[in-house]
Motif scaffolding. Structure first.
Motif, PDB file in Angstrom:
ATOM      1  N   LYS A  10      90.687 -97.935  30.333  1.00  0.00           N
ATOM      2  CA  LYS A  10      91.550 -97.281  31.457  1.00  0.00           C
ATOM      3  C   LYS A  10      91.856 -95.912  30.749  1.00  0.00           C
ATOM      4  N   PHE A  11      92.443 -94.916  31.371  1.00  0.00           N
ATOM      5  CA  PHE A  11      92.486 -93.621  30.879  1.00  0.00           C
ATOM      6  C   PHE A  11      91.462 -92.984  30.211  1.00  0.00           C
ATOM      7  N   SER A  12      90.026 -93.281  30.498  1.00  0.00           N
ATOM      8  CA  SER A  12      89.129 -92.668  29.941  1.00  0.00           C
ATOM      9  C   SER A  12      88.488 -91.491  30.717  1.00  0.00           C
ATOM     10  N   SER A  13      87.331 -90.698  30.256  1.00  0.00           N
ATOM     11  CA  SER A  13      86.758 -89.630  30.963  1.00  0.00           C
ATOM     12  C   SER A  13      85.573 -89.860  31.268  1.00  0.00           C
ATOM     13  N   GLY A  14      84.877 -89.085  32.190  1.00  0.00           N
ATOM     14  CA  GLY A  14      83.458 -89.220  32.464  1.00  0.00           C
ATOM     15  C   GLY A  14      82.723 -88.118  32.875  1.00  0.00           C
ATOM     16  N   LEU A  24      84.016 -91.803  27.948  1.00  0.00           N
ATOM     17  CA  LEU A  24      84.443 -91.556  26.938  1.00  0.00           C
ATOM     18  C   LEU A  24      85.942 -92.289  26.647  1.00  0.00           C
ATOM     19  N   GLY A  25      86.106 -92.704  25.335  1.00  0.00           N
ATOM     20  CA  GLY A  25      87.453 -92.880  25.105  1.00  0.00           C
ATOM     21  C   GLY A  25      88.007 -93.940  26.218  1.00  0.00           C
ATOM     22  N   GLY A  26      89.481 -93.806  26.278  1.00  0.00           N
ATOM     23  CA  GLY A  26      90.340 -94.468  27.080  1.00  0.00           C
ATOM     24  C   GLY A  26      91.236 -95.644  25.983  1.00  0.00           C
ATOM     25  N   ARG A  27      91.762 -96.556  26.872  1.00  0.00           N
ATOM     26  CA  ARG A  27      92.508 -97.635  26.170  1.00  0.00           C
ATOM     27  C   ARG A  27      92.131 -98.839  26.499  1.00  0.00           C
ATOM     28  N   ASP A  28      91.897 -99.934  25.695  1.00  0.00           N
ATOM     29  CA  ASP A  28      91.519-101.166  26.067  1.00  0.00           C
ATOM     30  C   ASP A  28      92.580-102.039  26.536  1.00  0.00           C
ATOM     31  N   GLU A  29      92.331-103.190  26.979  1.00  0.00           N
ATOM     32  CA  GLU A  29      93.448-104.152  27.755  1.00  0.00           C
ATOM     33  C   GLU A  29      94.825-104.305  26.759  1.00  0.00           C
ATOM     34  N   HIS A  33      93.660 -97.418  21.547  1.00  0.00           N
ATOM     35  CA  HIS A  33      92.904 -96.312  21.804  1.00  0.00           C
ATOM     36  C   HIS A  33      91.453 -96.566  21.502  1.00  0.00           C
ATOM     37  N   LEU A  34      90.331 -96.315  22.224  1.00  0.00           N
ATOM     38  CA  LEU A  34      89.077 -96.602  22.092  1.00  0.00           C
ATOM     39  C   LEU A  34      88.334 -95.343  21.710  1.00  0.00           C
ATOM     40  N   THR A  35      87.334 -95.660  20.531  1.00  0.00           N
ATOM     41  CA  THR A  35      86.735 -94.551  20.033  1.00  0.00           C
ATOM     42  C   THR A  35      85.381 -94.469  20.209  1.00  0.00           C
ATOM     43  N   CYS A  36      84.900 -95.420  20.951  1.00  0.00           N
ATOM     44  CA  CYS A  36      83.537 -95.567  21.362  1.00  0.00           C
ATOM     45  C   CYS A  36      83.351 -94.821  22.894  1.00  0.00           C
ATOM     46  N   GLY A  37      82.234 -94.687  23.110  1.00  0.00           N
ATOM     47  CA  GLY A  37      81.854 -94.066  24.539  1.00  0.00           C
ATOM     48  C   GLY A  37      80.598 -94.793  25.161  1.00  0.00           C
ATOM     49  N   GLU A  38      80.260 -94.694  26.257  1.00  0.00           N
ATOM     50  CA  GLU A  38      78.919 -95.416  26.588  1.00  0.00           C
ATOM     51  C   GLU A  38      78.347 -94.558  27.712  1.00  0.00           C
ATOM     52  N   GLN A  64      98.884 -90.551  25.125  1.00  0.00           N
ATOM     53  CA  GLN A  64      98.177 -89.516  25.136  1.00  0.00           C
ATOM     54  C   GLN A  64      97.122 -89.170  26.140  1.00  0.00           C
ATOM     55  N   SER A  65      96.754 -88.130  26.742  1.00  0.00           N
ATOM     56  CA  SER A  65      95.993 -88.031  27.833  1.00  0.00           C
ATOM     57  C   SER A  65      94.512 -88.367  27.593  1.00  0.00           C
ATOM     58  N   PRO A  66      93.812 -88.725  28.616  1.00  0.00           N
ATOM     59  CA  PRO A  66      92.410 -88.962  28.488  1.00  0.00           C
ATOM     60  C   PRO A  66      91.692 -87.874  27.835  1.00  0.00           C
ATOM     61  N   PRO A  67      90.491 -87.873  27.106  1.00  0.00           N
ATOM     62  CA  PRO A  67      89.705 -86.919  26.589  1.00  0.00           C
ATOM     63  C   PRO A  67      89.473 -85.844  27.483  1.00  0.00           C
ATOM     64  N   LEU A  68      89.765 -84.621  27.146  1.00  0.00           N
ATOM     65  CA  LEU A  68      89.493 -83.328  27.934  1.00  0.00           C
ATOM     66  C   LEU A  68      87.976 -82.866  27.634  1.00  0.00           C
TER      67      LEU A  68
END
Length: 176
Positions: A10-14, A24-29, A33-38, A64-68
């Motif tokens: 959640k709170f990721s960017s696409g 990219l990024g976001g937060r898990d359950e 904070h997730l540092t991986c992307g897909e 913190q905001s999702p990646p800009l």
């Protein structure tokens, strides 16, 4: 229906980049904070996990905001909010190259008070200056991944003196 991603987030960017959709990024359950992307490939209906895509990003607070992020000329750019720094992604090495400081205070509101968008061959950033006032300022540049410091121009006829709230929840750009 498309296949699910490797990581719930959640709170990721696409964005779309070179024929694929990237998340990219976001937060898990657990709100970590997730540092991986897909990246999603429509032809194979599959997601590829990109480990450590945001490994150099600084996470100051949980909210913190999702990646800009923004794409210009098939290059992926990010505003690293804690350092007010522009970066460009090298898709081949999975490394973000530093391209200098952005002329707004993204760090004062942990990225929420800043909009970062692409418009044609330009990057736009909307925020406040590095001073304490909350007057809206819009800057633009034609980014180059080969230049260490970008040339930002203030667009004085946009948002002239408008007061910004501490959070920009959504920002859309339209032009004709």
């Amino acid at each position: 229906m498309i296949n699910g991603m490797h990581k719930a987030r959640k709170f990721s960017s696409g964005c779309f980049l070179r024929g694929k959709f990237y998340v990219l990024g976001g937060r898990d359950e657990n709100d970590k904070h997730l540092t991986c992307g897909e990246s999603y490939d429509e032809t194979t209906n599959s997601w590829e996990l990109i480990p450590d895509m945001l490994k150099d990003m600084t996470f100051i607070i949980p909210s913190q905001s999702p990646p800009l992020i923004a794409v210009v000329d098939d290059n992926l750019y990010m505003l690293e909010t804690s350092l007010n720094e522009l970066r460009v992604y090298d898709i081949n090495t999975n490394i973000w190259k530093k391209l200098g400081v952005v002329p707004v205070s993204a760090n004062t509101t942990f990225g929420w008070g800043t909009a970062f968008k692409s418009m044609g061959d330009r990057l736009l950033v909307v925020g406040t200056s590095h001073s304490w006032h909350r007057k809206a300022i819009v800057y633009s540049c034609r980014p180059s991944p080969d230049v260490e410091e970008q040339h930002w121009e203030e667009l004085k006829y946009w948002c002239t003196g408008a007061e910004l709230p501490p959070f920009i929840h959504n920002c859309c750009l339209m032009f004709a």
